[in-house]
Design a protein around this motif. Structure first.
Motif, PDB file in Angstrom:
ATOM      1  N   SER A 138      34.688  38.339  38.215  1.00 37.22           N
ATOM      2  CA  SER A 138      34.682  38.653  39.541  1.00 37.22           C
ATOM      3  C   SER A 138      35.393  40.296  39.451  1.00 37.22           C
ATOM      4  O   SER A 138      35.079  41.224  40.072  1.00 37.22           O
TER       5      SER A 138
ATOM      6  N   LYS B  19      41.240  31.805  34.441  1.00 36.13           N
ATOM      7  CA  LYS B  19      40.113  31.645  35.089  1.00 36.13           C
ATOM      8  C   LYS B  19      39.165  32.655  34.436  1.00 36.13           C
ATOM      9  O   LYS B  19      39.112  33.685  35.063  1.00 36.13           O
ATOM     10  N   THR B  20      37.983  32.204  33.877  1.00 34.52           N
ATOM     11  CA  THR B  20      36.997  33.166  33.380  1.00 34.52           C
ATOM     12  C   THR B  20      36.336  33.776  34.750  1.00 34.52           C
ATOM     13  O   THR B  20      35.957  34.872  34.479  1.00 34.52           O
ATOM     14  N   LYS B  21      36.037  33.029  35.674  1.00 33.21           N
ATOM     15  CA  LYS B  21      35.350  33.275  36.530  1.00 33.21           C
ATOM     16  C   LYS B  21      35.748  34.439  37.595  1.00 33.21           C
ATOM     17  O   LYS B  21      35.343  35.408  37.846  1.00 33.21           O
ATOM     18  N   GLU B  22      37.222  34.190  37.648  1.00 36.86           N
ATOM     19  CA  GLU B  22      37.904  35.327  38.348  1.00 36.86           C
ATOM     20  C   GLU B  22      37.877  36.675  37.676  1.00 36.86           C
ATOM     21  O   GLU B  22      37.999  37.708  38.365  1.00 36.86           O
TER      22      GLU B  22
END
Length: 290
Positions: free
Chosen positions: A190, A184-187
């Motif tokens: 973050s 998960k790149t978004k995580e």
């Protein structure tokens, strides 16, 4: 290189360690008086820089500090040592496969195009002259070996000097290998923001082992380099704005590049120094064909 206003740069040209010049040092110039003896010059010695680096949790909270003690070249020779190391890495990464054809190697051109005289034109013996399109190339590149050698200790000193200079922009995070259940790149972005890292800045992560979920979560971030001790190289250290380590990699750096570093080389480091796989594995798109 990212904007220096956001964070101090650790590039080769802007580092404070490499900014000192012997020509501008009045203490060094004072030793070269006509009546002075060469015995007054102190021999250059490798020093050890001890730096305290904060340890951050996965949530971005400070949970402690760790010590990074690495060998560093003297300030008046550090720039030359690192420069020689980076030139060696970049030059050894060249494949040297560029090749051109001379007028004797180009196909065709065996017949004289027109008589030597009575045409009113300039004399010409072949259609494959370098003066015409499709002709040979004058002094063009040929396949060659660009590799150069560097002493093992000098190369390790260049890496440790660069890491020591980059300590001001280095953080240590707790092991987060098991924090990603799936890619998960978004995580991952973050998490970088919680650690105070701008995703638009160039950053280098150094981990002893990179799990698949961590590798897949970070590979779409163009400004990030995920390295291991085997792929650790000077170019990525100097080209990064932020360095992120784990406690295991800090122990590895202190053991391999500290003042009392072990003399035995690991298999990973032998592979890197013999084949220069670190730079190639870190950036597969950086192959130079000339």
């Amino acid at each position: 290189m990212a904007n220096s206003g956001m964070s101090p740069s650790i590039s080769f040209f802007s580092s404070s360690l490499f900014g000192t010049s012997s020509r501008l040092n009045p203490k060094l110039l004072s030793t070269f008086k006509p009546n002075s003896s060469l015995k007054s010059l102190k021999p250059l010695s490798v020093r050890s820089d001890l730096t305290a680096i904060p340890i951050l949790s996965f949530a971005g909270e400070k949970v402690g500090e760790t010590q990074l003690s690495l060998k560093s070249a003297p300030s008046n020779t550090a720039r030359a040592v690192v420069h020689r190391g980076i030139v060696t890495d970049l030059q050894n990464n060249r494949r040297g496969t560029a090749s051109t054809l001379t007028r004797g190697e180009v196909r065709g051109g065996g017949k004289k195009p027109y008589p030597q005289k009575k045409t009113g034109r300039a004399r010409r013996g072949s259609q494959r002259t370098p003066l015409r399109p499709g002709g040979g190339v004058v002094f063009g590149p040929k396949p060659r070996d660009w590799s150069i050698k560097i002493n093992r200790k000098e190369k390790r000193l260049a890496i440790s000097t660069a890491m020591s200079s980059a300590a001001v922009n280095t953080i240590v995070v707790e092991d987060f290998s098991d924090k990603f259940d799936k890619p998960k790149t978004k995580e991952f972005i973050s998490a970088m923001k919680r650690w105070g890292i701008d995703p638009k800045e160039k950053s280098m992560f150094l981990m002893t082992e990179v799990p698949d979920n961590v590798r897949l979560s970070s590979r779409n971030i163009g400004t990030l380099k995920m390295l291991t001790p085997r792929t650790l190289n000077l170019y990525d250290i100097l080209n990064s704005d932020k360095l992120v380590l784990t406690q295991e990699t800090v122990d590895y750096l202190n053991r391999m590049y500290g003042l009392e570093a072990i003399d035995e080389e690991t298999d990973d480091e032998e592979d890197y120094e013999d084949g220069d796989e670190g730079l190639g594995a870190a950036d597969n798109n950086s192959d130079v064909t000339e």
